[in-house]
Design an enzyme around this catalytic site. Structure first.
Site, PDB file in Angstrom:
ATOM      1  N   ASP A   1       0.861  -1.188   0.000  1.00 15.96           N
ATOM      2  CA  ASP A   1       0.000   0.000   0.000  1.00 15.96           C
ATOM      3  C   ASP A   1       0.899   1.240   0.000  1.00 15.96           C
ATOM      4  OD1 ASP A   1      -2.440  -1.212   0.073  1.00 15.96           O
ATOM      5  OD2 ASP A   1      -2.567  -1.262   2.251  1.00 15.96           O
TER       6      ASP A   1
ATOM      7  N   ASP B   1      -9.306  -5.643   2.227  1.00 13.85           N
ATOM      8  CA  ASP B   1      -8.013  -6.216   1.853  1.00 13.85           C
ATOM      9  C   ASP B   1      -7.908  -7.686   2.258  1.00 13.85           C
ATOM     10  OD1 ASP B   1      -6.819  -3.983   0.660  1.00 13.85           O
ATOM     11  OD2 ASP B   1      -6.279  -3.135   2.603  1.00 13.85           O
TER      12      ASP B   1
END
Length: 1012
Positions: A451, A754
């Site tokens: 990320d 996620d």
């Protein structure tokens, strides 16, 4: 060997099938100590038990739904009486009644107690202020309703580990041999002379048991500390009218808990207020369909997850009174899945164990045949005495000890030792390993999909620029300058949007200070809003009617407000280009609503790009008037909005990230950025971090989704940045990298969405600060400081574990090979074994427990990150290892064979004790060969094996202890160990021969072999 191991002892790093876990267990039949060998493997029977509880929960819920209507009339006729102890404590409902309401989802009982409001009053709490924190009140709550902890299996004491070490079958047989030896020896030669051999074996067994138990006990303490860290879950509650964060284990009945997307429901409770609450109950019941929780269906069960929405709940049942508490008590005994290396080394131990068993039987048969032939020649084969029985017993003890040495029980346990050591050290480096396998798998990682926000950047966001009312304004110039040309109406709409359309909250802490709770993005907006409030702009009073929480698929958040007069207004914010696409009007320089034409829209797109190129995260805020027709059941519209403004939020790159990315590149690990941000922001940050190179590809999620399989095959290796990605884009990328390209992939994640990608990846890395409980539960490692540099540290430790185990395996297999061949060949050719049972037990301890301590706990070096990763297809026992094992084994065997056949002549041994001295010399030489081989094993390919040795205190301590104890055995314990004190010349020869193994090992390392 490698193909046999791959066929029979192969398990996945995570989510292995139970068939695979059962298969390798059945193949491990040559096991000395089952309790020790399988201590750190999954308890499959406990897992079956946990699944049975889940099925039972699901059936119970279904049954309750069926019988609830039939029970209504019966319940109406029953009145609840409050137990006396509950009344005395100041409450009006007991824990059992409370538990039956929520666990049974019994609406009729709830109504009988005047609904949620009635329950709140009866447990002496307040939905706005929470419970009182006076010491007396808290004690009473704990006494009546209990604490929020589940029963855990008590940890084993040191004596239990001693008892388990004694369960070793071979040690028990040797113990029996020692007992018989004592009886026969004392009968023949009297006390104490006749007891020496038996007592020697007993003392050796006790020493092995003590050292083994100490090592195992220390490991258990390390795992216990790590388990405590894993269970640290913090939740937000209101107590005494103050918002605060507390551990879920400190929750009490009556606490008002604030839940958001990704949180775990920490105890059984009732819904007080909230929006769009969707609960995933699969962990409790196995049912995958989420359940909507509202005022009409207010029951929240412990252990379930918030899939969408947010709410405030009141805790009604805690700890072992909940179904989750009972389930967790069972699940905690199920244990972690065994790691691939553990299973593979169990396979190696089984193969070598079978070979050792064969050699032991043949050695015993040859020794007994030698004795029988000798008696035949003497003509005494029909007369057998106690001395012959003692000799037979000694042969049997040698055969059993060969099995002790040959079955490398320490191999799979060395993995656990190394992992425990690494996990403890990684904890200090801000990484919490949740699953053992992740530690070793990370050493093979070839790709990291990271990320951006909070991992590569600091996650300390500040709103620095904003486009409002026709111009870009800088925030740092002060409120007066910023607001000088903004009309009060536009400023009012901006503040209304900031303070109502938010997932954050401005709260008062225990100290009376103002604190902002929420994500860094929400915090930055709310800080900006509080700054603007200095202008004293009057805001319209409004009521929140509906909330659509931020969704990483839609990349927006929206709310509906009811204004005075019954009118409704929608506020929406999110990804700039997506929100801009939903707007057809804009506030101009005077704060008036004007039509958003193509020219102005393109100008705004240029502004968004300009802000993004400055590495700013851009968001658009907009609103829409809905009139008086809106109903709370209606969907929030996503068109016809009026743009209020565009904000640019700065999130600086973390210190050290660029260097960490460079380390990954030199280590053969590809780093890819996967973010939901604007592509220009993502590219700017990626270039700053060193992720995006000139030949790399940056792509947006929507474009990635439209690619065919052939196109994906071509572009995936080049992708370095994926912007505006959805969680499914991340999942697709990870899946292709793993399956199509056979990469070992580590993925970072913080949000609930996620979870699929974290689950799909070989190593899921959740963020400890920004991560939700759902993300953490799906992850294998939690990065406690959310820092990319910590991920690189995890990779380094992973490689260290893998290499350390290889070093130990190389060392132990060398000792196995030499000990087996020496004793076997000697028994066959000379009719006697040069190494006695006591000596072999000492050698076994050097190579097993002490060897594992020395080699499996080597700290990582920077050199590890200059090698290519092992990847998915690398062999564990490599050609390099086989070369080193064979070279060292050959040298040791030649030396020991020479001493056996020419030793007496070489050392001029002619006195009556010549055989005893020679055998002592052989034993001493053999041990010092292992001591110096242990040093040589520190590096499998490099000549310099002394680098960093003085910093490894464990290694130095083990070597020193081995040498000191060897001197004691030779010089002072000869009676028990069948040794004789050696002269200085003989000591010098033993040590020199052992030392010569090091230049031999260095020369062998120069022989080129393939890398596999």
């Amino acid at each position: 060997m490698e193909s046999y191991l791959n066929d029979n002892f192969e398990v996945k790093p995570k989510n292995s099938s139970e068939e695979a876990l059962q298969r390798w267990r059945k193949l491990c039949w040559v096991v000395k100590n089952r309790k020790r060998r399988f201590r750190f493997t999954a308890n499959l029977s406990k897992r079956f038990e946990a699944r049975a509880i889940q099925r039972s929960n699901l059936e119970s819920l279904r049954t309750l739904m069926l019988v609830s209507h039939a029970a209504i009339q019966f319940l109406n006729g029953i009145t609840y009486s409050v137990p006396e102890e509950v009344k005395a404590a100041g409450f009006l409902i007991g824990p059992d009644e409370l538990g039956s309401i929520v666990e049974g989802r019994n609406m009729e009982k709830l109504k009988a107690h005047d609904g949620v409001e009635g329950i709140v009053k009866k447990i002496s709490t307040s939905t706005t202020n929470g419970i009182s924190t006076s010491e007396n009140q808290l004690i009473k709550r704990k006494e009546i309703y209990g604490i929020n902890q589940f029963t855990e299996t008590p940890s084993k004491g040191f004596l239990v580990y001693i008892w388990e070490a004694l369960q070793d079958t071979t040690l028990m047989i040797l113990g029996l041999c020692a007992f018989v030896s004592l009886i026969v020896g004392i009968t023949m030669e009297g006390w104490p002379k006749g007891a020496h051999d038996g007592l020697g074996i007993v003392a050796s067994i006790l020493l092995v048991v003590f050292v083994t138990a100490t090592s195992d006990y220390r490991q258990s303490l390390q795992f216990k500390d790590l388990d405590k860290e894993k269970k640290k879950i913090v939740i937000q509650v209101t107590r005494n009218d103050c918002r605060q964060k507390i551990s879920i284990y400190d929750l009490l009945v009556g606490d008002i808990v604030h839940l958001a997307v990704g949180d775990q429901v920490p105890a059984d409770g009732l819904f007080v207020s909230g929006f769009s609450l969707l609960i995933d109950e699969s962990s409790l019941t196995g049912e995958s369909d989420p359940r909507t929780v509202t005022v009409k269906n207010p029951f929240l069960l412990s252990g379930t997850k918030v899939q969408n929405g947010s709410c405030k709940m009141v805790v009604t049942t805690v700890g072992m009174r909940t179904q989750w508490g009972k389930l967790m008590a069972t699940l905690s005994e199920g244990g972690d899945d065994e790691t691939p290396l553990q299973v593979k080394l169990n396979g190696v131990a089984t193969i070598i164990g079978k070979i050792g068993l064969f050699f032991a039987v043949v050695t015993f048969a040859v020794l007994v045949q030698g004795l029988f032939m000798r008696k035949m020649q003497e003509g005494t084969h029909f007369t057998w005495n106690a001395e012959n029985a003692l000799e037979m017993l000694e042969y049997f003890a040698i055969a059993v000890t060969i099995v002790v040495v040959a079955v490398p029980e320490g191999l799979p346990l060395a993995v656990t030792l190394s992992l425990a050591f690494a996990m403890k050290k990684m904890m200090n480096d801000r990484a919490l390993v949740r699953h053992l396998a992740a530690c070793e798998t990370m050493g093979s990682a070839t790709n990291i999909c990271s990320d951006k926000t909070g991992t590569l950047t600091t996650n300390h966001m500040t709103l620095v620029k904003a486009w409002i009312c026709g111009e870009i304004r800088e925030v740092n110039k002060g409120v007066s300058s910023f607001c000088s040309t903004i009309s009060d109406s536009a400023l009012g709409l901006l503040l209304e949007s900031i303070f109502n359309n938010t997932g954050g909250e401005v709260v008062k802490t225990e100290n009376g200070k103002i604190e902002i709770l929420g994500t860094p993005t929400e915090t930055a907006l709310l800080e900006f809003g509080l700054m603007l409030r200095e202008k004293q702009v009057e805001l319209q009073k409004s009521t929140l009617v509906k909330v659509e929480p931020f969704n990483s698929e839609k990349k927006r958040m929206a709310v509906i407000l009811e204004l005075p007069g019954g009118y409704f207004r929608a506020h929406c914010k999110g990804a700039s280009e997506i929100i801009l696409g939903a707007c057809d009007k804009v506030l101009n320089g005077n704060g008036e609503v004007v039509y958003l034409d193509i020219e102005l829209k393109n100008h705004l797109k240029d502004i968004i790009e300009e802000l993004a190129n400055e590495a700013l995260r851009t968001l658009c805020l907009c609103y829409k008037e809905l009139g008086s027709e809106f109903h709370s059941k209606d969907e929030i519209p996503f068109e016809g909005y009026t743009l209020i403004g565009i904000v640019g939020i700065k999130d600086p790159v973390r210190v050290g990230v660029k260097e960490s990315v460079a380390i990954c590149r030199s280590a053969g690990i590809t780093v890819r950025m996967v973010t939901g941000d604007n592509i220009n922001t993502a590219k700017a940050i990626a270039r700053e971090c060193g992720i995006l190179t000139d030949d790399g590809l940056a792509i947006e999620g929507p474009d990635f989704r439209e690619k065919s399989e052939e196109e994906l095959f071509k572009i995936i290796p080049k992708i370095q940045v994926m912007a505006r990605s959805s969680p499914m884009d991340k999942h697709t990328l990870v899946k292709h990298l793993r399956t199509t390209f056979q990469e070992v992939v580590a993925v970072t994640g913080d949000g609930t969405n996620d979870a699929p990608a974290l689950h799909e990846a070989d190593i899921g890395l959740a963020m400890g600060i920004a991560g939700t409980e759902v993300a953490k539960e799906s992850a294998d490692v939690i990065i406690l400081d959310d820092n990319f540099s910590t991920i690189v540290t995890v990779a380094k430790w992973g490689r260290s574990v893998y290499v350390n185990i290889q070093k130990f395996v190389q060392f132990q297999l060398t000792v196995n090979v030499v000990a087996l061949i020496v004793n076997f060949s000697s028994a066959c050719l000379t009719g006697s074994a040069p190494l006695t049972a006591v000596q072999l037990l000492w050698v076994n301890m050097i190579m097993d427990t002490l060897g594992a301590l020395a080699l499996a706990t080597e700290p990582p070096t920077d050199e590890l990150m200059k090698r290519s990763p092992v990847g998915r297809k690398g062999n564990f026992i490599t050609n390099v290892m086989w070369r080193n094992i064979m070279g060292q084994s050959l040298y040791q065997f030649i030396i020991i064979w020479y001493l056996q056949t020419r030793g007496k002549t070489a050392f001029h041994l002619q006195n009556p004790d010549a055989d005893l001295i020679l055998n002592t010399l052989i034993f001493n030489t053999f041990v010092f060969c292992q001591v110096f081989n242990e040093i040589s094993s520190r590096e499998m390919e490099k000549i310099d094996v002394f680098k960093g040795i003085l910093k490894n205190y464990v290694f130095l301590a083990v070597l020193t202890a081995t040498v000191i104890f060897q001197i004691i055995i030779i010089e002072f314990l000869g009676t028990f160990a069948n040794t004789s004190p050696l002269s200085l010349q003989q000591w010098f020869a033993s040590v020199t021969i052992g030392f010569l193994g090091m230049p031999i090992a260095a020369a062998v390392k120069m022989i080129p072999v393939g890398s596999r």
